[in-house]
Write an enzyme that holds these catalytic residues in place. Sequence first.
Site, PDB file in Angstrom:
ATOM      1  N   ASP A  53       1.756  10.304 -33.797  1.00  0.00           N
ATOM      2  CA  ASP A  53       0.824  11.188 -34.499  1.00  0.00           C
ATOM      3  C   ASP A  53      -0.636  10.745 -34.327  1.00  0.00           C
ATOM      4  O   ASP A  53      -1.507  11.159 -35.081  1.00  0.00           O
ATOM      5  CB  ASP A  53       1.173  11.267 -35.984  1.00  0.00           C
ATOM      6  CG  ASP A  53       1.126   9.909 -36.669  1.00  0.00           C
ATOM      7  OD1 ASP A  53       0.973   8.896 -35.955  1.00  0.00           O
ATOM      8  OD2 ASP A  53       1.245   9.865 -37.903  1.00  0.00           O
ATOM      9  N   HIS A 257     -10.037   4.407  -6.811  1.00  0.00           N
ATOM     10  CA  HIS A 257      -9.987   4.713  -8.239  1.00  0.00           C
ATOM     11  C   HIS A 257      -9.247   3.618  -9.007  1.00  0.00           C
ATOM     12  O   HIS A 257      -8.404   3.887  -9.855  1.00  0.00           O
ATOM     13  CB  HIS A 257      -9.336   6.086  -8.476  1.00  0.00           C
ATOM     14  CG  HIS A 257     -10.186   7.227  -8.022  1.00  0.00           C
ATOM     15  ND1 HIS A 257      -9.710   8.518  -7.885  1.00  0.00           N
ATOM     16  CD2 HIS A 257     -11.496   7.283  -7.664  1.00  0.00           C
ATOM     17  CE1 HIS A 257     -10.682   9.308  -7.465  1.00  0.00           C
ATOM     18  NE2 HIS A 257     -11.776   8.579  -7.328  1.00  0.00           N
ATOM     19  N   ASP A 274     -17.994   1.197 -10.727  1.00  0.00           N
ATOM     20  CA  ASP A 274     -18.265   2.635 -10.749  1.00  0.00           C
ATOM     21  C   ASP A 274     -18.114   3.074 -12.194  1.00  0.00           C
ATOM     22  O   ASP A 274     -16.996   3.132 -12.726  1.00  0.00           O
ATOM     23  CB  ASP A 274     -17.265   3.362  -9.840  1.00  0.00           C
ATOM     24  CG  ASP A 274     -17.598   4.838  -9.639  1.00  0.00           C
ATOM     25  OD1 ASP A 274     -18.305   5.417 -10.489  1.00  0.00           O
ATOM     26  OD2 ASP A 274     -17.136   5.415  -8.639  1.00  0.00           O
ATOM     27  N   ASP A 285     -23.077   8.868 -13.302  1.00  0.00           N
ATOM     28  CA  ASP A 285     -22.071   8.418 -12.330  1.00  0.00           C
ATOM     29  C   ASP A 285     -22.739   7.491 -11.335  1.00  0.00           C
ATOM     30  O   ASP A 285     -23.389   7.944 -10.389  1.00  0.00           O
ATOM     31  CB  ASP A 285     -21.458   9.637 -11.637  1.00  0.00           C
ATOM     32  CG  ASP A 285     -20.269   9.287 -10.752  1.00  0.00           C
ATOM     33  OD1 ASP A 285     -19.903   8.104 -10.701  1.00  0.00           O
ATOM     34  OD2 ASP A 285     -19.719  10.198 -10.108  1.00  0.00           O
ATOM     35  N   HIS A 364     -13.627   9.083   2.138  1.00  0.00           N
ATOM     36  CA  HIS A 364     -14.026  10.115   1.179  1.00  0.00           C
ATOM     37  C   HIS A 364     -15.351  10.744   1.599  1.00  0.00           C
ATOM     38  O   HIS A 364     -16.024  10.261   2.526  1.00  0.00           O
ATOM     39  CB  HIS A 364     -14.120   9.546  -0.242  1.00  0.00           C
ATOM     40  CG  HIS A 364     -15.119   8.436  -0.415  1.00  0.00           C
ATOM     41  ND1 HIS A 364     -16.476   8.659  -0.543  1.00  0.00           N
ATOM     42  CD2 HIS A 364     -14.963   7.084  -0.492  1.00  0.00           C
ATOM     43  CE1 HIS A 364     -17.102   7.505  -0.705  1.00  0.00           C
ATOM     44  NE2 HIS A 364     -16.209   6.526  -0.659  1.00  0.00           N
ATOM     45  N   HIS A 368     -20.622  14.899  -4.469  1.00  0.00           N
ATOM     46  CA  HIS A 368     -19.987  15.943  -5.274  1.00  0.00           C
ATOM     47  C   HIS A 368     -21.000  16.399  -6.310  1.00  0.00           C
ATOM     48  O   HIS A 368     -21.970  15.700  -6.621  1.00  0.00           O
ATOM     49  CB  HIS A 368     -18.684  15.452  -5.927  1.00  0.00           C
ATOM     50  CG  HIS A 368     -18.840  14.261  -6.840  1.00  0.00           C
ATOM     51  ND1 HIS A 368     -19.364  14.354  -8.114  1.00  0.00           N
ATOM     52  CD2 HIS A 368     -18.539  12.950  -6.661  1.00  0.00           C
ATOM     53  CE1 HIS A 368     -19.356  13.165  -8.687  1.00  0.00           C
ATOM     54  NE2 HIS A 368     -18.885  12.283  -7.819  1.00  0.00           N
ATOM     55  N   HIS A 375     -16.817  15.550 -11.558  1.00  0.00           N
ATOM     56  CA  HIS A 375     -16.763  16.357 -10.340  1.00  0.00           C
ATOM     57  C   HIS A 375     -17.000  17.792 -10.806  1.00  0.00           C
ATOM     58  O   HIS A 375     -16.073  18.520 -11.145  1.00  0.00           O
ATOM     59  CB  HIS A 375     -15.419  16.197  -9.644  1.00  0.00           C
ATOM     60  CG  HIS A 375     -15.275  14.893  -8.935  1.00  0.00           C
ATOM     61  ND1 HIS A 375     -14.790  14.780  -7.654  1.00  0.00           N
ATOM     62  CD2 HIS A 375     -15.580  13.629  -9.300  1.00  0.00           C
ATOM     63  CE1 HIS A 375     -14.789  13.515  -7.276  1.00  0.00           C
ATOM     64  NE2 HIS A 375     -15.264  12.795  -8.272  1.00  0.00           N
ATOM     65  N   GLU A 398     -22.992   8.867  -2.389  1.00  0.00           N
ATOM     66  CA  GLU A 398     -22.163   7.671  -2.577  1.00  0.00           C
ATOM     67  C   GLU A 398     -21.365   7.281  -1.333  1.00  0.00           C
ATOM     68  O   GLU A 398     -20.130   7.304  -1.344  1.00  0.00           O
ATOM     69  CB  GLU A 398     -21.216   7.872  -3.754  1.00  0.00           C
ATOM     70  CG  GLU A 398     -20.399   9.170  -3.735  1.00  0.00           C
ATOM     71  CD  GLU A 398     -19.434   9.252  -4.892  1.00  0.00           C
ATOM     72  OE1 GLU A 398     -18.701   8.277  -5.146  1.00  0.00           O
ATOM     73  OE2 GLU A 398     -19.410  10.318  -5.554  1.00  0.00           O
ATOM     74  N   TYR A 402     -14.836   0.285   3.202  1.00  0.00           N
ATOM     75  CA  TYR A 402     -13.734  -0.424   2.563  1.00  0.00           C
ATOM     76  C   TYR A 402     -12.862  -1.047   3.655  1.00  0.00           C
ATOM     77  O   TYR A 402     -12.236  -0.325   4.437  1.00  0.00           O
ATOM     78  CB  TYR A 402     -12.905   0.531   1.705  1.00  0.00           C
ATOM     79  CG  TYR A 402     -13.767   1.441   0.843  1.00  0.00           C
ATOM     80  CD1 TYR A 402     -14.185   1.043  -0.414  1.00  0.00           C
ATOM     81  CD2 TYR A 402     -14.177   2.694   1.330  1.00  0.00           C
ATOM     82  CE1 TYR A 402     -14.990   1.871  -1.187  1.00  0.00           C
ATOM     83  CE2 TYR A 402     -14.981   3.519   0.567  1.00  0.00           C
ATOM     84  CZ  TYR A 402     -15.393   3.106  -0.696  1.00  0.00           C
ATOM     85  OH  TYR A 402     -16.196   3.916  -1.449  1.00  0.00           O
ATOM     86  N   ARG A 420     -19.456   0.258  -2.206  1.00  0.00           N
ATOM     87  CA  ARG A 420     -19.911   1.646  -2.419  1.00  0.00           C
ATOM     88  C   ARG A 420     -21.219   1.582  -3.195  1.00  0.00           C
ATOM     89  O   ARG A 420     -21.378   0.740  -4.098  1.00  0.00           O
ATOM     90  CB  ARG A 420     -18.869   2.465  -3.185  1.00  0.00           C
ATOM     91  CG  ARG A 420     -19.263   3.930  -3.372  1.00  0.00           C
ATOM     92  CD  ARG A 420     -18.097   4.821  -3.786  1.00  0.00           C
ATOM     93  NE  ARG A 420     -17.532   4.516  -5.093  1.00  0.00           N
ATOM     94  CZ  ARG A 420     -16.343   3.944  -5.290  1.00  0.00           C
ATOM     95  NH1 ARG A 420     -15.610   3.572  -4.244  1.00  0.00           N
ATOM     96  NH2 ARG A 420     -15.895   3.703  -6.500  1.00  0.00           N
ATOM     97  N   GLU A 422     -23.818   4.296  -5.190  1.00  0.00           N
ATOM     98  CA  GLU A 422     -23.859   5.695  -5.650  1.00  0.00           C
ATOM     99  C   GLU A 422     -25.007   5.907  -6.616  1.00  0.00           C
ATOM    100  O   GLU A 422     -25.222   5.125  -7.539  1.00  0.00           O
ATOM    101  CB  GLU A 422     -22.547   6.058  -6.340  1.00  0.00           C
ATOM    102  CG  GLU A 422     -22.508   7.454  -6.934  1.00  0.00           C
ATOM    103  CD  GLU A 422     -21.197   7.744  -7.641  1.00  0.00           C
ATOM    104  OE1 GLU A 422     -20.870   8.941  -7.818  1.00  0.00           O
ATOM    105  OE2 GLU A 422     -20.502   6.774  -8.038  1.00  0.00           O
TER     106      GLU A 422
END
Length: 461
Positions: A53, A257, A274, A285, A364, A368, A375, A398, A402, A420, A422
């Site tokens: 709950d 991710h 990130d 972001d 990637h 975006h 996104h 970004e 890798y 990365r 960004e």
Amino acid sequence: MSHPVPSSVEPSIDFEPVSIGEFQQRRERLLGQLPPGTGVLLRAASQKIRNRDAEYPFRQHSDFHYLSGFPEPDALMLLIKNAQGEIRSLMFVLPKDPQQEIWTGYRVGADGVEARFGFDQGYTLDQLDKLMPPQLQGLEQLYFSFSDTELSAQLQGWCQNLQQRLRSAEQVPQQRLNLEPLLHELRLIKGPAEQQLMRAAGQISAAAHRRAMQKCCSGMGEYRLEAEIQHEFGRHGCRFPAYASIVGGGANGCILHYTQNSDTLDDGELVLIDAGAEVEGYAGDITRTFPINGQFSDDQRALYQVVLDAQQAAIAVVKPGARFDDPHQIALKLLVVGLVKLGLLQGDPDELIEQEAYKPFYMHRTSHWLGLDVHDVGEYKQQGESRILEPGMVLTIEPGLYIAPNNETVEPRWRGIGIRIEDDVLVTDSGHEVLTESVPKTIDGIERLMNQQPRQLTEAE
């Protein structure tokens, strides 16, 4: 009596909530694109159970928030432009309930919808099935979200009720159209009120990344660095991140991710963060990658500079009239050229791009849309072509590289490095504005910030 802020603590970043008038203007802009005899139906988000709950913190559906600012679940909005072109806005909400409000907090109620949110008429949800069919009578077309199957079923029932009562189909909306393409194009162009919220989201997110750089040290758990980021968000009034923060040390930075954030940060490795704050629903972001011990190694420095050069070149081409795909194409070219120079790829860069030989290192896209959703909504192509950038659009830039820890096509010294960088970029009338520029990203800037004061892990932290 006010108290001075200690010199070691950055001042709070202020922002103004969106006004009632702004939400009213958005509804009017939407209906202004529609012909007379049209209705718009939109349903709020519902509470979601986390376990037994206990519920997840409520977050309003982005489309519903954009048109109303209303913060409660299960409401239903009806906007009408009648045959004479007159506009009305109605909202059905949870009723006031003193007993329930003891447990879950105060409700706005039907009267509050009119007084506090600028709707013409407010009703309670227990009146919905009785009052909705007459409101739909005479409308020629009705817009709603085709992805909302529950609302679609409700609408079918209301229309059947109306048709049976009138014994005619003529007064029932004949056209049912998808609201999302129309509304999402409006959301794509951010007005001044949205821009100032996204500017604040960028500044608060940047402050959190600066804090992470200053606190980071060898032996720290990734989760402890995540806690420093969340602390900075909360200190500025942002209770929740815009998305689950990524804190990936070493080879974890190669997982796009990665959100477990459970490993230890080891000396000599990089950490990729990130993370972004959410301000009044609008997302920041940012990604930064930096050395855990405050000093890039020669190999880390070389690979990092390739990504940084690509990112800066991609940002430079953002302006009205450019295409959405332009930053990606220039970043991709520079990344591949850099990989060839470092010996990670062999061959002609243009041919390698055509063969997609870069995919093991860069899998990637570079950008975006950004807004109420991380996104964010809005088409990336129009008539088959990458769309033209316009003032008010916000996009991320970004690029990354890798080198997977099990990639045996490269020398061992490169394996397990993930980078990365960004930033959030607003398209302006004359070019662009980087909303997240206040967190360093050059090699010298990062090392300077990280080594301004001793960084040492203590049990007390």
